[in-house]
Scaffold this motif. Sequence first.
Motif, PDB file in Angstrom:
ATOM      1  N   ALA A  46       0.833  -1.203   0.000  1.00  0.00           N
ATOM      2  CA  ALA A  46       0.000   0.000   0.000  1.00  0.00           C
ATOM      3  C   ALA A  46       0.869   1.254   0.000  1.00  0.00           C
ATOM      4  O   ALA A  46       0.542   2.240  -0.684  1.00  0.00           O
ATOM      5  N   GLN A  47       1.967   1.217   0.759  1.00  0.00           N
ATOM      6  CA  GLN A  47       2.873   2.363   0.763  1.00  0.00           C
ATOM      7  C   GLN A  47       3.498   2.560  -0.609  1.00  0.00           C
ATOM      8  O   GLN A  47       3.597   3.683  -1.099  1.00  0.00           O
ATOM      9  N   GLU A  48       3.916   1.467  -1.215  1.00  0.00           N
ATOM     10  CA  GLU A  48       4.505   1.543  -2.551  1.00  0.00           C
ATOM     11  C   GLU A  48       3.500   2.070  -3.571  1.00  0.00           C
ATOM     12  O   GLU A  48       3.866   2.818  -4.476  1.00  0.00           O
ATOM     13  N   ASP A  49       2.234   1.657  -3.411  1.00  0.00           N
ATOM     14  CA  ASP A  49       1.184   2.075  -4.348  1.00  0.00           C
ATOM     15  C   ASP A  49       0.557   3.414  -3.966  1.00  0.00           C
ATOM     16  O   ASP A  49      -0.352   3.878  -4.653  1.00  0.00           O
ATOM     17  N   GLU A  50       1.035   4.003  -2.867  1.00  0.00           N
ATOM     18  CA  GLU A  50       0.541   5.296  -2.382  1.00  0.00           C
ATOM     19  C   GLU A  50      -0.978   5.302  -2.205  1.00  0.00           C
ATOM     20  O   GLU A  50      -1.689   6.176  -2.682  1.00  0.00           O
ATOM     21  N   VAL A  51      -1.463   4.307  -1.474  1.00  0.00           N
ATOM     22  CA  VAL A  51      -2.888   4.167  -1.205  1.00  0.00           C
ATOM     23  C   VAL A  51      -3.283   5.177  -0.131  1.00  0.00           C
ATOM     24  O   VAL A  51      -2.594   5.314   0.883  1.00  0.00           O
ATOM     25  N   SER A  52      -4.404   5.871  -0.329  1.00  0.00           N
ATOM     26  CA  SER A  52      -4.859   6.858   0.651  1.00  0.00           C
ATOM     27  C   SER A  52      -5.448   6.171   1.875  1.00  0.00           C
ATOM     28  O   SER A  52      -5.826   4.998   1.831  1.00  0.00           O
ATOM     29  N   LYS A  53      -5.533   6.919   2.978  1.00  0.00           N
ATOM     30  CA  LYS A  53      -6.090   6.355   4.212  1.00  0.00           C
ATOM     31  C   LYS A  53      -7.542   5.942   4.025  1.00  0.00           C
ATOM     32  O   LYS A  53      -7.999   4.979   4.625  1.00  0.00           O
ATOM     33  N   VAL A  54      -8.260   6.665   3.191  1.00  0.00           N
ATOM     34  CA  VAL A  54      -9.674   6.354   2.944  1.00  0.00           C
ATOM     35  C   VAL A  54      -9.818   4.986   2.266  1.00  0.00           C
ATOM     36  O   VAL A  54     -10.731   4.228   2.572  1.00  0.00           O
ATOM     37  N   GLU A  55      -8.902   4.668   1.389  1.00  0.00           N
ATOM     38  CA  GLU A  55      -8.972   3.421   0.628  1.00  0.00           C
ATOM     39  C   GLU A  55      -8.217   2.267   1.291  1.00  0.00           C
ATOM     40  O   GLU A  55      -8.267   1.136   0.810  1.00  0.00           O
ATOM     41  N   MET A  56      -7.534   2.545   2.397  1.00  0.00           N
ATOM     42  CA  MET A  56      -6.618   1.567   2.987  1.00  0.00           C
ATOM     43  C   MET A  56      -7.299   0.263   3.408  1.00  0.00           C
ATOM     44  O   MET A  56      -6.814  -0.820   3.078  1.00  0.00           O
ATOM     45  N   LYS A  57      -8.415   0.320   4.137  1.00  0.00           N
ATOM     46  CA  LYS A  57      -9.057  -0.919   4.614  1.00  0.00           C
ATOM     47  C   LYS A  57      -9.465  -1.824   3.456  1.00  0.00           C
ATOM     48  O   LYS A  57      -9.219  -3.036   3.476  1.00  0.00           O
ATOM     49  N   ALA A  58     -10.097  -1.230   2.452  1.00  0.00           N
ATOM     50  CA  ALA A  58     -10.539  -2.028   1.299  1.00  0.00           C
ATOM     51  C   ALA A  58      -9.341  -2.610   0.555  1.00  0.00           C
ATOM     52  O   ALA A  58      -9.364  -3.775   0.135  1.00  0.00           O
ATOM     53  N   TYR A  59      -8.299  -1.815   0.417  1.00  0.00           N
ATOM     54  CA  TYR A  59      -7.086  -2.278  -0.263  1.00  0.00           C
ATOM     55  C   TYR A  59      -6.475  -3.466   0.487  1.00  0.00           C
ATOM     56  O   TYR A  59      -6.143  -4.481  -0.126  1.00  0.00           O
ATOM     57  N   LEU A  60      -6.328  -3.318   1.806  1.00  0.00           N
ATOM     58  CA  LEU A  60      -5.718  -4.389   2.602  1.00  0.00           C
ATOM     59  C   LEU A  60      -6.548  -5.668   2.565  1.00  0.00           C
ATOM     60  O   LEU A  60      -6.001  -6.766   2.432  1.00  0.00           O
ATOM     61  N   LEU A  61      -7.857  -5.538   2.682  1.00  0.00           N
ATOM     62  CA  LEU A  61      -8.724  -6.717   2.654  1.00  0.00           C
ATOM     63  C   LEU A  61      -8.610  -7.443   1.314  1.00  0.00           C
ATOM     64  O   LEU A  61      -8.481  -8.669   1.267  1.00  0.00           O
ATOM     65  N   THR A  62      -8.622  -6.682   0.234  1.00  0.00           N
ATOM     66  CA  THR A  62      -8.498  -7.288  -1.096  1.00  0.00           C
ATOM     67  C   THR A  62      -7.136  -7.946  -1.263  1.00  0.00           C
ATOM     68  O   THR A  62      -7.039  -9.081  -1.748  1.00  0.00           O
ATOM     69  N   CYS A  63      -6.109  -7.256  -0.835  1.00  0.00           N
ATOM     70  CA  CYS A  63      -4.741  -7.780  -0.951  1.00  0.00           C
ATOM     71  C   CYS A  63      -4.587  -9.073  -0.150  1.00  0.00           C
ATOM     72  O   CYS A  63      -4.066 -10.076  -0.660  1.00  0.00           O
ATOM     73  N   VAL A  64      -5.016  -9.063   1.096  1.00  0.00           N
ATOM     74  CA  VAL A  64      -4.899 -10.244   1.956  1.00  0.00           C
ATOM     75  C   VAL A  64      -5.690 -11.412   1.361  1.00  0.00           C
ATOM     76  O   VAL A  64      -5.199 -12.538   1.285  1.00  0.00           O
ATOM     77  N   ASN A  65      -6.907 -11.155   0.904  1.00  0.00           N
ATOM     78  CA  ASN A  65      -7.718 -12.236   0.334  1.00  0.00           C
ATOM     79  C   ASN A  65      -7.132 -12.769  -0.960  1.00  0.00           C
ATOM     80  O   ASN A  65      -7.230 -13.972  -1.237  1.00  0.00           O
ATOM     81  N   ASP A  66      -6.506 -11.913  -1.743  1.00  0.00           N
ATOM     82  CA  ASP A  66      -5.830 -12.395  -2.954  1.00  0.00           C
ATOM     83  C   ASP A  66      -4.688 -13.342  -2.592  1.00  0.00           C
ATOM     84  O   ASP A  66      -4.520 -14.399  -3.217  1.00  0.00           O
ATOM     85  N   GLU A  67      -3.917 -12.963  -1.580  1.00  0.00           N
ATOM     86  CA  GLU A  67      -2.805 -13.821  -1.139  1.00  0.00           C
ATOM     87  C   GLU A  67      -3.322 -15.130  -0.546  1.00  0.00           C
ATOM     88  O   GLU A  67      -2.731 -16.192  -0.775  1.00  0.00           O
ATOM     89  N   LEU A  68      -4.405 -15.054   0.216  1.00  0.00           N
ATOM     90  CA  LEU A  68      -4.987 -16.273   0.796  1.00  0.00           C
ATOM     91  C   LEU A  68      -5.497 -17.207  -0.296  1.00  0.00           C
ATOM     92  O   LEU A  68      -5.327 -18.423  -0.209  1.00  0.00           O
ATOM     93  N   GLU A  69      -6.111 -16.636  -1.304  1.00  0.00           N
ATOM     94  CA  GLU A  69      -6.619 -17.451  -2.417  1.00  0.00           C
ATOM     95  C   GLU A  69      -5.477 -18.182  -3.116  1.00  0.00           C
ATOM     96  O   GLU A  69      -5.601 -19.360  -3.453  1.00  0.00           O
ATOM     97  N   GLU A  70      -4.357 -17.489  -3.314  1.00  0.00           N
ATOM     98  CA  GLU A  70      -3.206 -18.117  -3.957  1.00  0.00           C
ATOM     99  C   GLU A  70      -2.651 -19.265  -3.124  1.00  0.00           C
ATOM    100  O   GLU A  70      -2.075 -20.210  -3.658  1.00  0.00           O
ATOM    101  N   ALA A  71      -2.808 -19.169  -1.797  1.00  0.00           N
ATOM    102  CA  ALA A  71      -2.301 -20.208  -0.904  1.00  0.00           C
ATOM    103  C   ALA A  71      -3.378 -21.239  -0.550  1.00  0.00           C
ATOM    104  O   ALA A  71      -3.166 -22.078   0.323  1.00  0.00           O
ATOM    105  N   TYR A  72      -4.518 -21.184  -1.226  1.00  0.00           N
ATOM    106  CA  TYR A  72      -5.617 -22.123  -1.029  1.00  0.00           C
ATOM    107  C   TYR A  72      -6.206 -22.090   0.379  1.00  0.00           C
ATOM    108  O   TYR A  72      -6.500 -23.126   0.977  1.00  0.00           O
TER     109      TYR A  72
END
Length: 80
Positions: A46-72
């Motif tokens: 998120a820091q690298e992508d310069e995600v705003s504080k308003v978008e942070m929760k949604a970004y993190l949830l999507t990111c974490v779920n994408d990683e979880l999906e890849e790990a089954y």
Amino acid sequence: MKKSILALALLTLSSSAAFAFENEAELMEAPSDYVSSLVAQCKEYAQEDEVSKVEMKAYLLTCVNDELEEAYYLPVKVLP
């Protein structure tokens, strides 16, 4: 002959359905320490992508779920 072909077709369809169900049932809940490590990793992204504080929760949830999906693992609904 037609009966044997029909029987083979039904066997194929039923085994495919059973295999799909079996794969879906294998998804497990991820360990909490693994999810926490993914949150930390996604915060770096998120820091690298310069995600705003308003978008942070949604970004993190999507990111974490994408990683979880890849790990089954099953997705999470809320972050720890």
